[in-house]
Design a protein around this motif. Structure first.
Motif, PDB file in Angstrom:
ATOM      1  N   ASN A  55      24.028 -19.764 119.600  1.00  0.00           N
ATOM      2  CA  ASN A  55      24.914 -20.067 120.711  1.00  0.00           C
ATOM      3  C   ASN A  55      25.840 -18.934 121.097  1.00  0.00           C
ATOM      4  OD1 ASN A  55      23.807 -22.659 120.629  1.00  0.00           O
ATOM      5  ND2 ASN A  55      25.247 -23.269 119.051  1.00  0.00           N
ATOM      6  N   GLY A  56      25.942 -17.926 120.238  1.00  0.00           N
ATOM      7  CA  GLY A  56      26.774 -16.770 120.570  1.00  0.00           C
ATOM      8  C   GLY A  56      28.250 -17.074 120.673  1.00  0.00           C
ATOM      9  N   LEU A  57      28.734 -18.052 119.908  1.00  0.00           N
ATOM     10  CA  LEU A  57      30.149 -18.432 119.969  1.00  0.00           C
ATOM     11  C   LEU A  57      30.923 -17.614 118.940  1.00  0.00           C
ATOM     12  CD1 LEU A  57      29.559 -22.288 120.279  1.00  0.00           C
ATOM     13  CD2 LEU A  57      30.151 -20.694 122.114  1.00  0.00           C
ATOM     14  N   HIS A  58      31.000 -16.327 119.177  1.00  0.00           N
ATOM     15  CA  HIS A  58      31.555 -15.408 118.190  1.00  0.00           C
ATOM     16  C   HIS A  58      33.063 -15.571 118.057  1.00  0.00           C
ATOM     17  CE1 HIS A  58      27.625 -13.801 118.260  1.00  0.00           C
ATOM     18  NE2 HIS A  58      27.756 -13.132 119.383  1.00  0.00           N
ATOM     19  N   GLY A  59      33.536 -15.419 116.814  1.00  0.00           N
ATOM     20  CA  GLY A  59      34.962 -15.463 116.553  1.00  0.00           C
ATOM     21  C   GLY A  59      35.602 -14.089 116.698  1.00  0.00           C
ATOM     22  N   LYS A  60      36.921 -14.079 116.681  1.00  0.00           N
ATOM     23  CA  LYS A  60      37.675 -12.828 116.737  1.00  0.00           C
ATOM     24  C   LYS A  60      38.772 -12.866 115.669  1.00  0.00           C
ATOM     25  CE  LYS A  60      37.051 -11.955 121.695  1.00  0.00           C
ATOM     26  NZ  LYS A  60      37.743 -11.756 123.008  1.00  0.00           N
ATOM     27  N   PHE A  61      39.005 -11.706 115.077  1.00  0.00           N
ATOM     28  CA  PHE A  61      40.084 -11.607 114.100  1.00  0.00           C
ATOM     29  C   PHE A  61      41.378 -11.299 114.824  1.00  0.00           C
ATOM     30  CE2 PHE A  61      42.494  -9.301 110.752  1.00  0.00           C
ATOM     31  CZ  PHE A  61      42.554 -10.341 109.832  1.00  0.00           C
ATOM     32  N   GLN A  62      42.440 -11.997 114.446  1.00  0.00           N
ATOM     33  CA  GLN A  62      43.689 -11.846 115.168  1.00  0.00           C
ATOM     34  C   GLN A  62      44.472 -10.606 114.735  1.00  0.00           C
ATOM     35  OE1 GLN A  62      44.727 -13.494 117.705  1.00  0.00           O
ATOM     36  NE2 GLN A  62      46.684 -12.438 117.896  1.00  0.00           N
ATOM     37  N   GLY A  63      44.370 -10.210 113.470  1.00  0.00           N
ATOM     38  CA  GLY A  63      45.168  -9.105 112.964  1.00  0.00           C
ATOM     39  C   GLY A  63      44.632  -7.754 113.392  1.00  0.00           C
ATOM     40  N   THR A  64      45.227  -6.716 112.831  1.00  0.00           N
ATOM     41  CA  THR A  64      44.829  -5.356 113.198  1.00  0.00           C
ATOM     42  C   THR A  64      43.494  -4.972 112.594  1.00  0.00           C
ATOM     43  OG1 THR A  64      46.126  -4.500 111.343  1.00  0.00           O
ATOM     44  CG2 THR A  64      47.214  -4.609 113.486  1.00  0.00           C
ATOM     45  N   LYS A  65      43.203  -5.445 111.399  1.00  0.00           N
ATOM     46  CA  LYS A  65      41.955  -5.095 110.752  1.00  0.00           C
ATOM     47  C   LYS A  65      41.565  -6.195 109.780  1.00  0.00           C
ATOM     48  CE  LYS A  65      39.533  -1.470 108.214  1.00  0.00           C
ATOM     49  NZ  LYS A  65      39.632  -0.143 107.547  1.00  0.00           N
ATOM     50  N   ALA A  66      40.334  -6.666 109.903  1.00  0.00           N
ATOM     51  CA  ALA A  66      39.850  -7.693 108.998  1.00  0.00           C
ATOM     52  C   ALA A  66      39.501  -7.073 107.655  1.00  0.00           C
ATOM     53  CB  ALA A  66      38.627  -8.373 109.595  1.00  0.00           C
ATOM     54  N   SER A  67      39.656  -7.860 106.607  1.00  0.00           N
ATOM     55  CA  SER A  67      39.350  -7.389 105.263  1.00  0.00           C
ATOM     56  C   SER A  67      38.157  -8.158 104.722  1.00  0.00           C
ATOM     57  CB  SER A  67      40.564  -7.589 104.345  1.00  0.00           C
ATOM     58  OG  SER A  67      40.240  -7.250 103.019  1.00  0.00           O
ATOM     59  N   PHE A  68      37.076  -7.447 104.480  1.00  0.00           N
ATOM     60  CA  PHE A  68      35.909  -8.034 103.837  1.00  0.00           C
ATOM     61  C   PHE A  68      35.783  -7.401 102.454  1.00  0.00           C
ATOM     62  CE2 PHE A  68      35.067  -8.496 108.355  1.00  0.00           C
ATOM     63  CZ  PHE A  68      34.658  -9.822 108.433  1.00  0.00           C
ATOM     64  N   VAL A  69      35.619  -8.241 101.442  1.00  0.00           N
ATOM     65  CA  VAL A  69      35.609  -7.744 100.072  1.00  0.00           C
ATOM     66  C   VAL A  69      34.324  -8.141  99.375  1.00  0.00           C
ATOM     67  CG1 VAL A  69      38.128  -7.847  99.923  1.00  0.00           C
ATOM     68  CG2 VAL A  69      36.778  -9.815  99.187  1.00  0.00           C
ATOM     69  N   SER A  70      33.983  -7.387  98.343  1.00  0.00           N
ATOM     70  CA  SER A  70      32.794  -7.695  97.546  1.00  0.00           C
ATOM     71  C   SER A  70      33.066  -8.932  96.695  1.00  0.00           C
ATOM     72  CB  SER A  70      32.441  -6.510  96.652  1.00  0.00           C
ATOM     73  OG  SER A  70      32.101  -5.392  97.433  1.00  0.00           O
ATOM     74  N   ASP A  71      32.002  -9.688  96.465  1.00  0.00           N
ATOM     75  CA  ASP A  71      32.141 -10.914  95.698  1.00  0.00           C
ATOM     76  C   ASP A  71      30.882 -11.140  94.871  1.00  0.00           C
ATOM     77  OD1 ASP A  71      33.503 -13.662  95.282  1.00  0.00           O
ATOM     78  OD2 ASP A  71      31.474 -14.174  95.936  1.00  0.00           O
ATOM     79  N   LYS A  72      31.059 -11.571  93.621  1.00  0.00           N
ATOM     80  CA  LYS A  72      29.913 -11.744  92.732  1.00  0.00           C
ATOM     81  C   LYS A  72      29.000 -12.884  93.182  1.00  0.00           C
ATOM     82  CE  LYS A  72      32.142  -9.947  88.564  1.00  0.00           C
ATOM     83  NZ  LYS A  72      32.574 -10.252  87.163  1.00  0.00           N
ATOM     84  N   GLN A  73      29.573 -13.895  93.776  1.00  0.00           N
ATOM     85  CA  GLN A  73      28.748 -15.042  94.153  1.00  0.00           C
ATOM     86  C   GLN A  73      28.118 -14.878  95.533  1.00  0.00           C
ATOM     87  OE1 GLN A  73      30.242 -18.840  93.096  1.00  0.00           O
ATOM     88  NE2 GLN A  73      29.111 -19.943  94.661  1.00  0.00           N
ATOM     89  N   PHE A  74      28.875 -14.377  96.502  1.00  0.00           N
ATOM     90  CA  PHE A  74      28.375 -14.315  97.868  1.00  0.00           C
ATOM     91  C   PHE A  74      28.338 -12.897  98.421  1.00  0.00           C
ATOM     92  CE2 PHE A  74      30.259 -18.696  97.746  1.00  0.00           C
ATOM     93  CZ  PHE A  74      29.038 -19.374  97.783  1.00  0.00           C
ATOM     94  N   THR A  75      28.344 -11.898  97.570  1.00  0.00           N
ATOM     95  CA  THR A  75      28.204 -10.491  97.937  1.00  0.00           C
ATOM     96  C   THR A  75      29.407  -9.964  98.709  1.00  0.00           C
ATOM     97  OG1 THR A  75      25.847 -10.825  98.083  1.00  0.00           O
ATOM     98  CG2 THR A  75      26.674  -8.761  98.913  1.00  0.00           C
ATOM     99  N   LYS A  76      29.521 -10.356  99.971  1.00  0.00           N
ATOM    100  CA  LYS A  76      30.639  -9.896 100.794  1.00  0.00           C
ATOM    101  C   LYS A  76      31.231 -11.101 101.501  1.00  0.00           C
ATOM    102  CE  LYS A  76      30.457  -5.979 103.056  1.00  0.00           C
ATOM    103  NZ  LYS A  76      30.138  -4.943 104.075  1.00  0.00           N
TER     104      LYS A  76
END
Length: 1018
Positions: A55-76
């Motif tokens: 559907n292309g209903l993309h979200g947007k991050f409100q802050g200056t920079k989103a933080s994506f981190v590594s995770d053992k269970q779900f990778t990122k």
């Protein structure tokens, strides 16, 4: 095709807990055992905020920079740190087209502070739906919150979500049961009842201001969420515990989502005793056996209805028999005689079909006997009281909105694909024509057809007609200029690739891909081969040949030939109404491109391509290529049309052992609208080739679809099994057992294509049952699919108890497939009222709609004056003189008689319901033919559950007007000898009452409705 509330089948990386094992989600019909039409949006949060649904209903991050981190269970995963600007905003369209709503997602909570919100959706803090893992200032705990006013807040409360571990949360609002339920790690946690009766009470009507936050409350000043997030999903259906548990467990176990519970029904409807006879079957004492002949190799066509005998001389309808449905034709492999035993639900009666298999059976194939009138030869009129009909109302909604449309919006993605500058002020379309959606350009094809039909139909307003001519010219001129760029050097002497079979990878790439972003799209049109035209580069076509599947990733595709069919059909429609030669030349150029590529593809590869779910959906490419051959006489186009034979469905296998050509049902469980246009194409191939198998494929399909898969409104899709609302049920004649999907039924564009097929068949074989079906689908689905005050229209038309239609695309700026076919359907509503014989010696009156026919080939006009269906009669006035046969349809529902008067004199004519009556004379100017066909009430039961039935008055489906959503079927008791005795009302308004409940035509129903009733006879 699928709706804009479906997931993009994408490659999903799921990791087993504490491991890193990737599992691909391959793009099949379900996601974690849930019908894909149930999903609105999915945000995996593995590095971006894209909606992984289609559907292309993309979200947007409100802050200056989103933080994506590594995770053992779900990778990122996404990390929200609790800052005031640390949250995600979703588009308001997420809340469109909802009856109920379910939210699921994974969260790793890092702070116990109250006031943190996982999500908050609504108009404001007093009208919203939210989930909080820790509670609010007023109450602690994990809560689902729904409020329609400040004083009317409902909370489903349980213990707070544990800290510092991954947990799976789900919150379900089920409007039909009036409950909201929360879940934690797949298990129920909290529940509240007596929630708002409609989501519109919370979110407002379409167009209302709506704000959607993930990680923040709508109430200003609240603390933001301090947590990790992964795989946030939004569904438009109320998920049950089993479904939520499946989502939870599959993610932990690494189970492929697209094969999980694939063949299980997604939910259960109320069940009834199998041995209890219902409706008229309760009075049945016997049924007649039948005898049928067939040829070797061809399964017999067994009658769906046989004559029955009822108690005490009661007069009842023909009896529905459920016959076995073989998956091959081994039973008729040689000359023999055998017996098939059928069943009648709820009875011990076992009707028999005695079948004789002969070496040869005489069956003359039908020839093309009729022609359709051009759209400008038939005009819609007001009724006899000078009131606008539903046909005129719907036509005007679409014509008026199309007249205001900007062609540059429909050309936007074509210019983008070719790297061309956009005109000042041009705005792109949305939904399935958004920039990163791989089906973009499909709406352009529908638009071409719609403006061509609008041009042909608006002779009543020359200024309006001129507007549509201007739009056609703009569209064709731009597309023509772009098509002339393909395969040609940018400048003299520069390199280019003219051969469509030699298209290289995009510049700087090592493979073909479907990247449509500004950074990733290839625009090297000089390498695309001569004649190429599309709203995206040629890669998707080439990737399909190499086995690409349907999905949203760069190595996946979405039905390139489906989109192309729409474009080519639109160009030919423009050519045929305006003789714009450029339109034909564009179609020829792309037709040549397709032939060059596909002619070199091995047959076994083609078989795989056309049987690939969604990716291989080609719409009616066989139809449009055969049509291009009919127009031009170029043999390669006919060869190309044959390359689109769906061999497995048409012929069973490469050896042509069985299939639809030999009356074997090979489409059970398949995606309905992926395959119906292919059958329409089979009819066009028969028209140009006279090869019998093509007619047999189409005729056998139509008979099976309308007898074994059809809902009362004429729709044919909506399966619970397989778990996909857009599929045919898994076994024929099991509509109640396997149909009535919770995700919706009756995809509107499937009925659009069924009507095309029906009128095509009728021009070869003038069986009244064809036009009986056309009338059913036209009045009770196509007319019923349009909103009350705008051209917004339905995708699915739900028929469960207490359902409500959902309408979209009122401004024609964001199209799904059904939004596309809607602008076609409502600009050609007059197209099947009349047909003429090819020798102009006969006229067929198929539908009773106020209209005027200009039979210019004979210098005769016919004016039809009627208020049908608010009156059971019509008058045909002849203008002009001449001898010809007038064939008028005697509907199958006209069981109380069909009466004819000519110039006031009653005619002594016996008319059988379900036939055409022929009036043959030399007609004189001013002759008036009056036709009267008294309406009566009748029931249309579900084939495998006959107590479940729809109520009709003549051809018109009547829907119970429901005050609220409901889970149970509405029960009614009617008089067994004459159901009309149990019904009161006014035929002139088509408003009736049973037990003080109002029943109205489904096409006039815009609120909650019950189309199917649990009926008892006494």
């Amino acid at each position: 095709m699928k709706r804009y509330t479906i997931y993009f089948a994408a490659i999903l990386t799921i990791f087993i807990k504490m491991t890193a094992v990737a599992v691909a989600q391959g793009g099949d019909q379900i996601l974690d055992g849930i019908g894909e039409t149930g999903m609105v949006a999915r945000y995996v949060f593995d590095g971006d905020f894209k909606d992984w649904s289609r559907n292309g209903l993309h979200g947007k991050f409100q802050g200056t920079k989103a933080s994506f981190v590594s995770d053992k269970q779900f990778t990122k995963v996404l990390s929200l740190a609790g800052g005031k600007d640390d949250f995600v905003v979703l588009p308001a369209q997420v809340l469109a087209d909802l009856e109920s709503i379910s939210i699921t997602g994974w969260m790793y909570l890092r702070a116990a502070q109250s006031g943190q919100y996982l999500f908050d959706f609504g108009q404001d803090i007093t009208r919203h739906f939210a989930g909080t893992p820790t509670g609010t200032a007023l109450q602690n705990g994990y809560m689902g919150i729904i409020a329609q006013k400040k004083a009317e807040v409902k909370n489903a409360v349980s213990s707070a979500v544990p800290l510092n571990k991954w947990v799976h949360l789900a919150i379900v609002v089920d409007i039909a049961t009036g409950t909201m339920q929360t879940y934690l790690d797949g298990m129920p946690a909290g529940e509240v009842k007596d929630i708002p009766q409609e989501l519109t009470e919370v979110f407002g009507q379409t167009g209302s201001k709506r704000t959607l936050y993930i990680g923040k409350s709508l109430l200003g000043g609240h603390v933001s969420l301090n947590a990790l997030l992964h795989d946030f999903r939004i569904y438009r259906v109320p998920l049950n515990q089993n479904q939520i548990g499946m989502v939870y467990r599959n993610a932990l176990k690494g189970v492929r989502e697209d094969v999980a519970s694939k063949n299980k029904a997604e939910d259960d409807l109320p069940r009834f005793p199998m041995n209890k006879a219902a409706l008229y079957n309760a009075f049945l004492t016997g049924v007649a056996d039948v005898t049928v002949e067939t040829a070797i190799g061809e399964l017999p066509r067994l009658p769906s209805y046989v004559v029955g005998t009822y108690k005490d001389g009661m007069v009842g309808p023909k009896v529905r028999v459920l016959w076995p449905a073989p998956t091959d034709n081994s039973a008729v492999a040689q000359q023999t005689a055998y017996t098939v035993t059928g069943r009648i639900p709820g009875t011990d009666l076992k009707p028999k079909a005695i079948i004789t298999v002969k070496g040869k059976v005489k069956s003359k194939m039908p020839s093309l006997k009729l022609d359709a009138f051009h759209l400008d030869q038939v005009s819609l009129n007001t009724d006899v009281k000078q009131h606008q009909t539903k046909f005129i109302e719907n036509r005007n909604k679409f014509i008026d909105t199309l007249a205001k449309s900007d062609p540059n919006s429909f050309l936007y993605m074509f210019r983008h694909a070719f790297g061309q500058k956009q005109p000042a002020g041009a705005q792109p379309l949305e939904v399935w024509d958004s920039q990163d959606i791989k089906l973009r350009g499909h709406a352009t094809g529908h638009y071409l057809t719609a403006i061509a039909q609008a041009y042909a139909s608006t002779g009543y307003d020359k200024a309006l007609q001129s507007k549509f001519m201007g739009k056609m010219d703009t569209m064709v001129n731009v597309l023509y200029a772009l098509s002339k760029l393909s395969g040609m050097p940018r400048q003299a002497g520069q390199a280019s690739i003219a051969d469509p079979a030699a298209v290289p990878y995009g510049p700087g790439k090592s493979a073909y891909d479907s990247d449509l972003s500004d950074e990733g799209i290839r625009t090297d049109y000089w390498n695309w081969g001569l004649g190429f035209i599309s709203a995206y580069p040629p890669d998707q076509f080439i990737m399909l040949e190499h086995g690409a599947k349907y999905g949203g990733q760069k190595n996946q595709i979405w039905a390139p030939y489906y989109t192309l069919h729409k474009i080519l059909a639109g160009l030919l429609d423009v050519y045929e109404v305006s003789e714009n030669k450029k339109a034909l030349q564009i179609a020829q150029g792309m037709g040549n491109w397709v032939y060059t590529r596909l002619n070199q593809v091995p047959t076994d590869t083609l078989i795989k391509m056309w049987n690939t779910y969604i990716a291989g959906e080609f719409g009616g490419m066989n139809e449009v290529m055969a049509r291009l051959y009919r127009i031009t006489g170029e043999e390669n186009y006919l060869k190309t049309a044959r390359l689109f034979d769906n061999i497995d469905m048409f012929y069973g296998n490469a050896a042509h052992a069985h299939g639809l050509a030999k009356n074997v049902d090979t489409f059970r469980g398949l995606h309905a609208n992926q395959h119906i246009p292919q059958i329409v194409g089979s009819m066009e191939l028969y028209r140009v080739s006279n090869e019998p198998q093509y007619y047999k494929i189409a005729d056998n399909f139509w008979y099976k679809a309308t007898n074994d898969y059809m809902y009362s409104i004429g729709g044919v899709a909506g399966a619970r099994n397989p778990a996909n609302a857009e599929c045919f049920i898994s076994e024929p004649a099991t509509l109640y057992e396997n149909g009535f999907s919770a995700g919706g039924q009756n995809e509107t564009c499937a009925t659009y294509n069924m009507l095309k097929l029906t009128s095509d068949l009728f021009m070869f074989d003038q069986r009244a049952e064809l036009m009986d079906y056309y009338e059913r689908g036209l009045y009770n689905h196509i007319l019923a699919s349009v909103a009350e005050n705008s051209p917004a229209n339905t995708y699915h038309v739900p028929l469960r108890a207490g359902s409500i239609k959902q309408f979209g695309n009122a401004d024609m700026k964001g199209f799904t497939c059904c939004n596309g076919t809607a602008i076609e359907s409502s600009t050609k509503l007059q197209n099947t009222i009349y047909f003429r014989s090819k020798d102009d010696q006969a006229l067929y009156v198929n539908l009773y709609i106020p209209s005027t026919l200009h039979w210019t080939e004979r210098g005769i006009s016919v004016e039809q004056q009627t208020s049908f269906p608010k009156a059971d009669q019509t008058a045909l006035t002849i203008r002009g003189n001449g001898k010809f046969e007038l064939h008028v349809r005697v509907p199958s529902w006209a069981t109380k008689g069909f009466f004819v008067a000519i110039n006031g004199v009653d005619q002594k004519i016996k008319a059988e319901p379900g036939t055409y009556l022929t009036l043959n004379r030399t007609w004189k100017d001013g002759d008036v033919i009056n036709l009267k066909m008294p309406f009566q009430f009748h029931l249309d039961p579900v084939m495998d559950q006959p107590n479940m039935a729809s109520l009709f008055y003549g051809p018109i489906l009547l829907a119970a007007q429901e005050p609220a959503a409901r889970k149970d079927w509405r029960k009614v008791t009617l008089d067994a000898k004459d159901i009309a005795k149990s019904i009161k009302g006014n035929p002139e308004t088509l408003e009736f009452y049973i037990d003080d409940v109002l029943y109205k035509p489904f096409y006039d129903t815009y609120g909650r409705h019950s189309v199917y009733l649990d009926v008892s006879l006494k």
